[in-house]
Write a protein that holds these residues in place. Structure first.
Motif, PDB file in Angstrom:
ATOM      1  N   PRO A 119      -0.037  -3.702 -22.816  1.00 32.28           N
ATOM      2  CA  PRO A 119       1.381  -3.986 -22.549  1.00 32.28           C
ATOM      3  C   PRO A 119       1.723  -3.582 -21.108  1.00 32.28           C
ATOM      4  CG  PRO A 119       1.156  -2.058 -23.968  1.00 32.28           C
ATOM      5  CD  PRO A 119      -0.214  -2.630 -23.792  1.00 32.28           C
ATOM      6  N   ALA A 120       2.567  -4.345 -20.483  1.00 35.92           N
ATOM      7  CA  ALA A 120       2.957  -4.088 -19.095  1.00 35.92           C
ATOM      8  C   ALA A 120       3.922  -2.904 -19.035  1.00 35.92           C
ATOM      9  CB  ALA A 120       3.592  -5.322 -18.491  1.00 35.92           C
ATOM     10  N   MET A 121       3.547  -1.879 -18.293  1.00 34.12           N
ATOM     11  CA  MET A 121       4.416  -0.717 -18.119  1.00 34.12           C
ATOM     12  C   MET A 121       5.472  -0.962 -17.049  1.00 34.12           C
ATOM     13  SD  MET A 121       3.333   1.309 -20.380  1.00 34.12           S
ATOM     14  CE  MET A 121       4.288   2.739 -19.962  1.00 34.12           C
ATOM     15  N   TYR A 122       5.189  -1.839 -16.117  1.00 36.44           N
ATOM     16  CA  TYR A 122       6.112  -2.159 -15.028  1.00 36.44           C
ATOM     17  C   TYR A 122       6.230  -3.684 -14.957  1.00 36.44           C
ATOM     18  CZ  TYR A 122       4.343   2.497 -14.051  1.00 36.44           C
ATOM     19  OH  TYR A 122       3.955   3.803 -14.167  1.00 36.44           O
ATOM     20  N   PRO A 123       6.824  -4.309 -15.961  1.00 45.11           N
ATOM     21  CA  PRO A 123       6.751  -5.766 -16.091  1.00 45.11           C
ATOM     22  C   PRO A 123       7.325  -6.571 -14.932  1.00 45.11           C
ATOM     23  CG  PRO A 123       8.322  -4.851 -17.662  1.00 45.11           C
ATOM     24  CD  PRO A 123       7.619  -3.696 -17.021  1.00 45.11           C
ATOM     25  N   SER A 124       8.316  -6.074 -14.239  1.00 46.67           N
ATOM     26  CA  SER A 124       8.902  -6.854 -13.144  1.00 46.67           C
ATOM     27  C   SER A 124       8.345  -6.450 -11.782  1.00 46.67           C
ATOM     28  CB  SER A 124      10.424  -6.701 -13.153  1.00 46.67           C
ATOM     29  OG  SER A 124      10.766  -5.347 -12.943  1.00 46.67           O
ATOM     30  N   ASP A 125       7.354  -5.580 -11.769  1.00 47.73           N
ATOM     31  CA  ASP A 125       6.774  -5.088 -10.524  1.00 47.73           C
ATOM     32  C   ASP A 125       5.537  -5.906 -10.158  1.00 47.73           C
ATOM     33  OD1 ASP A 125       5.450  -3.559  -8.530  1.00 47.73           O
ATOM     34  OD2 ASP A 125       6.399  -1.740  -9.271  1.00 47.73           O
ATOM     35  N   PRO A 126       5.463  -6.438  -8.939  1.00 46.91           N
ATOM     36  CA  PRO A 126       4.268  -7.205  -8.552  1.00 46.91           C
ATOM     37  C   PRO A 126       3.004  -6.341  -8.482  1.00 46.91           C
ATOM     38  CG  PRO A 126       5.788  -7.017  -6.710  1.00 46.91           C
ATOM     39  CD  PRO A 126       6.480  -6.440  -7.909  1.00 46.91           C
ATOM     40  N   LEU A 127       3.162  -5.028  -8.486  1.00 52.44           N
ATOM     41  CA  LEU A 127       2.017  -4.112  -8.479  1.00 52.44           C
ATOM     42  C   LEU A 127       1.790  -3.491  -9.865  1.00 52.44           C
ATOM     43  CD1 LEU A 127       2.796  -2.359  -5.083  1.00 52.44           C
ATOM     44  CD2 LEU A 127       1.034  -4.077  -5.519  1.00 52.44           C
ATOM     45  N   ASN A 128       2.275  -4.148 -10.880  1.00 51.43           N
ATOM     46  CA  ASN A 128       2.195  -3.650 -12.248  1.00 51.43           C
ATOM     47  C   ASN A 128       0.785  -3.196 -12.627  1.00 51.43           C
ATOM     48  OD1 ASN A 128       2.627  -3.268 -15.083  1.00 51.43           O
ATOM     49  ND2 ASN A 128       1.940  -5.362 -15.408  1.00 51.43           N
ATOM     50  N   HIS A 129      -0.192  -4.045 -12.447  1.00 44.56           N
ATOM     51  CA  HIS A 129      -1.553  -3.744 -12.894  1.00 44.56           C
ATOM     52  C   HIS A 129      -2.193  -2.631 -12.071  1.00 44.56           C
ATOM     53  CE1 HIS A 129      -1.147  -7.180 -15.469  1.00 44.56           C
ATOM     54  NE2 HIS A 129      -0.924  -7.965 -14.437  1.00 44.56           N
ATOM     55  N   GLU A 130      -1.912  -2.591 -10.788  1.00 40.95           N
ATOM     56  CA  GLU A 130      -2.467  -1.560  -9.926  1.00 40.95           C
ATOM     57  C   GLU A 130      -1.844  -0.195 -10.239  1.00 40.95           C
ATOM     58  OE1 GLU A 130      -1.197  -4.490  -8.913  1.00 40.95           O
ATOM     59  OE2 GLU A 130      -3.042  -5.504  -8.300  1.00 40.95           O
ATOM     60  N   LEU A 146       0.835  -1.203   0.000  1.00 41.02           N
ATOM     61  CA  LEU A 146       0.000   0.000   0.000  1.00 41.02           C
ATOM     62  C   LEU A 146       0.872   1.256   0.000  1.00 41.02           C
ATOM     63  CD1 LEU A 146      -2.925   0.733  -0.115  1.00 41.02           C
ATOM     64  CD2 LEU A 146      -3.044   0.535   2.347  1.00 41.02           C
ATOM     65  N   SER A 147       1.952   1.241   0.741  1.00 44.11           N
ATOM     66  CA  SER A 147       2.893   2.368   0.730  1.00 44.11           C
ATOM     67  C   SER A 147       3.516   2.544  -0.652  1.00 44.11           C
ATOM     68  CB  SER A 147       4.005   2.155   1.764  1.00 44.11           C
ATOM     69  OG  SER A 147       3.486   2.209   3.060  1.00 44.11           O
ATOM     70  N   ALA A 148       3.831   1.436  -1.296  1.00 41.56           N
ATOM     71  CA  ALA A 148       4.401   1.514  -2.650  1.00 41.56           C
ATOM     72  C   ALA A 148       3.394   2.119  -3.628  1.00 41.56           C
ATOM     73  CB  ALA A 148       4.838   0.124  -3.118  1.00 41.56           C
TER      74      ALA A 148
END
Length: 176
Positions: free
Chosen positions: A147-158, A61-63
């Motif tokens: 397309p994934a904007m933050y592909p290696s981020d677990p919060l990519n979709h959010e 949530l902080s991220a």
């Protein structure tokens, strides 16, 4: 003498470091955007995901809050402020216990589990008057088709969901 591939690696690394160190121009200063949240234990994510500890919930949530503050600060005019309160989050993906104990901690990301974020916001002018306020329920049913904007981020979709909201809500054309 250094072999050619090593020189290229050094040049690429130097270019990346330079790009990362170069400050990007932003609109409002970082302190002009405040993001808070209600009790994360009451979020839809906490009800569906009993595996997350309170510390883990606070971390993601902080991220998200940091990401939202950075993105909003980049598009807000320098003399305006934005207060956002996140009231609910359901992250993309879900848990499918019928897959067996070996998949118990596995988040399955499918289009039937879209990300959802509910928030309240207030955009303030320099003199304190309210320019815009409201409650938004952010959803992206087509999140896997983009397309994934933050592909290696677990919060990519959010994060993409928040990026879309900031762009739609606070772009120049949306303010006029």
């Amino acid at each position: 003498m250094t072999p050619l591939p090593s020189r290229w690696a050094l040049l690429i690394a130097a270019a990346l470091l330079t790009a990362c160190a170069t400050p990007r121009p932003t609109g409002a200063p970082p302190g002009a955007v405040s993001v808070s949240w209600s009790d994360p234990a009451q979020f839809a994510e906490a009800r569906d995901n009993h595996r997350d500890t309170p510390a883990a919930r606070e971390a993601w949530l902080s991220a998200l809050a940091r990401h939202l503050a950075e993105r909003a600060a980049a598009v807000l005019p320098a003399d305006e402020k934005l207060d956002v309160r996140i009231t609910d989050v359901k992250r993309a993906g879900g848990f499918e216990p019928w897959r067996g104990p070996q998949a118990d901690n596995l988040r399955v990301v499918r289009d039937i589990y879209p990300p959802r974020i509910t928030l309240e916001f207030k955009q303030l002018a320099a003199d304190g008057r309210v320019l815009k306020e409201g409650r938004r329920e952010l959803r992206d049913a087509g999140f896997l088709m983009r397309p994934a904007m933050y592909p290696s981020d677990p919060l990519n979709h959010e994060k993409q969901l928040l990026d879309d909201w900031v762009r739609k809500e606070f772009s120049r054309s949306a303010l006029q």
